[in-house]
Design a protein around this motif. Structure first.
Motif, mmCIF file in Angstrom:
data_model
loop_
_atom_site.group_PDB
_atom_site.id
_atom_site.type_symbol
_atom_site.label_atom_id
_atom_site.label_comp_id
_atom_site.label_asym_id
_atom_site.label_seq_id
_atom_site.Cartn_x
_atom_site.Cartn_y
_atom_site.Cartn_z
ATOM 1 N N GLY A 52 11.324 -8.573 -4.960
ATOM 2 C CA GLY A 52 11.192 -8.346 -6.386
ATOM 3 C C GLY A 52 9.816 -7.899 -6.835
ATOM 4 N N SER A 53 9.047 -7.336 -5.936
ATOM 5 C CA SER A 53 7.712 -6.853 -6.279
ATOM 6 C C SER A 53 7.793 -5.403 -6.735
ATOM 7 N N GLN A 54 7.040 -5.056 -7.763
ATOM 8 C CA GLN A 54 7.055 -3.705 -8.310
ATOM 9 C C GLN A 54 5.793 -2.952 -7.924
ATOM 10 N N LEU A 55 5.941 -1.834 -7.214
ATOM 11 C CA LEU A 55 4.806 -0.963 -6.928
ATOM 12 C C LEU A 55 4.571 -0.123 -8.171
ATOM 13 N N GLN A 56 3.374 -0.239 -8.767
ATOM 14 C CA GLN A 56 3.060 0.466 -10.002
ATOM 15 C C GLN A 56 2.487 1.851 -9.738
ATOM 16 N N GLU A 57 1.537 1.905 -8.777
ATOM 17 C CA GLU A 57 0.826 3.154 -8.508
ATOM 18 C C GLU A 57 0.074 3.044 -7.199
ATOM 19 N N ILE A 58 -0.390 4.204 -6.745
ATOM 20 C CA ILE A 58 -1.288 4.314 -5.601
ATOM 21 C C ILE A 58 -2.626 4.789 -6.149
ATOM 22 N N TYR A 59 -3.695 4.173 -5.688
ATOM 23 C CA TYR A 59 -5.024 4.538 -6.180
ATOM 24 C C TYR A 59 -5.955 4.769 -4.993
ATOM 25 N N ILE A 60 -6.342 6.022 -4.783
ATOM 26 C CA ILE A 60 -7.326 6.361 -3.752
ATOM 27 C C ILE A 60 -8.684 6.104 -4.405
ATOM 28 N N ASP A 61 -9.304 5.008 -3.989
ATOM 29 C CA ASP A 61 -10.434 4.480 -4.750
ATOM 30 C C ASP A 61 -11.799 4.608 -4.093
ATOM 31 N N GLU A 62 -11.842 4.922 -2.810
ATOM 32 C CA GLU A 62 -13.143 5.014 -2.136
ATOM 33 C C GLU A 62 -13.143 6.142 -1.110
#
Length: 149
Positions: free
Chosen positions: A73-83
């Motif tokens: 029941g976990s929701q993936l919101q987005e992917i963030y390439i952060d570094e």
């Protein structure tokens, strides 16, 4: 404090010279910059399969992760390439409204993102540093060959 995020989409996947790796080319959604990321053959295949609608006879690793996230029941919101550190990109899978951030390789995160239909974002400083500016007429997009790994 979170940096400015720029949404990107997958423009294509190109073979690199030698064929042992692939360049995943991300395109700025509201701009004319591209961000190439070198990824392995397995991840390139996983992304390409999903983009082309190819269903393997058994779930691949990224399919399994999607199945597990949905089962708990976990929701993936987005992917963030952060570094971008010494030429290596780092990403986070942002889950459950931002309460969970999972460190991962961008290629794995994107392979999951295409399966779960979530947006992909890049830290604006990374686009500024490693992005390639193309003409507004999109002519350079013709130079990206989408290949099946």
């Amino acid at each position: 404090m979170e940096m400015d995020k720029i949404q990107v989409v997958i423009l294509g996947i190109s073979a690199t010279p030698g064929g042992n790796a692939f360049a995943l080319v991300l395109k700025e959604l509201d701009g004319n910059r591209r961000l190439p990321i070198i990824i392995g053959a397995f991840e390139a295949q996983a992304i390409a399969f999903e983009l082309e609608g190819i269903v393997p006879p058994r779930p691949m690793t990224h399919d399994l992760i999607k199945i597990i996230l949905e089962a708990v029941g976990s929701q993936l919101q987005e992917i963030y390439i952060d570094e971008l550190e010494e030429g290596t990109f780092h990403a986070k899978m942002i889950l459950d409204g931002g309460s969970i951030k999972v460190d991962c390789r961008p290629s794995d995160a994107i392979a999951i993102a295409v399966r779960m239909n979530v947006p992909i974002f890049v830290n604006s400083e990374i686009i500024d540093e490693a992005g390639i500016i193309t003409g507004e007429n999109e002519e350079n997009d013709e130079n990206v060959n989408y290949v099946k790994p």
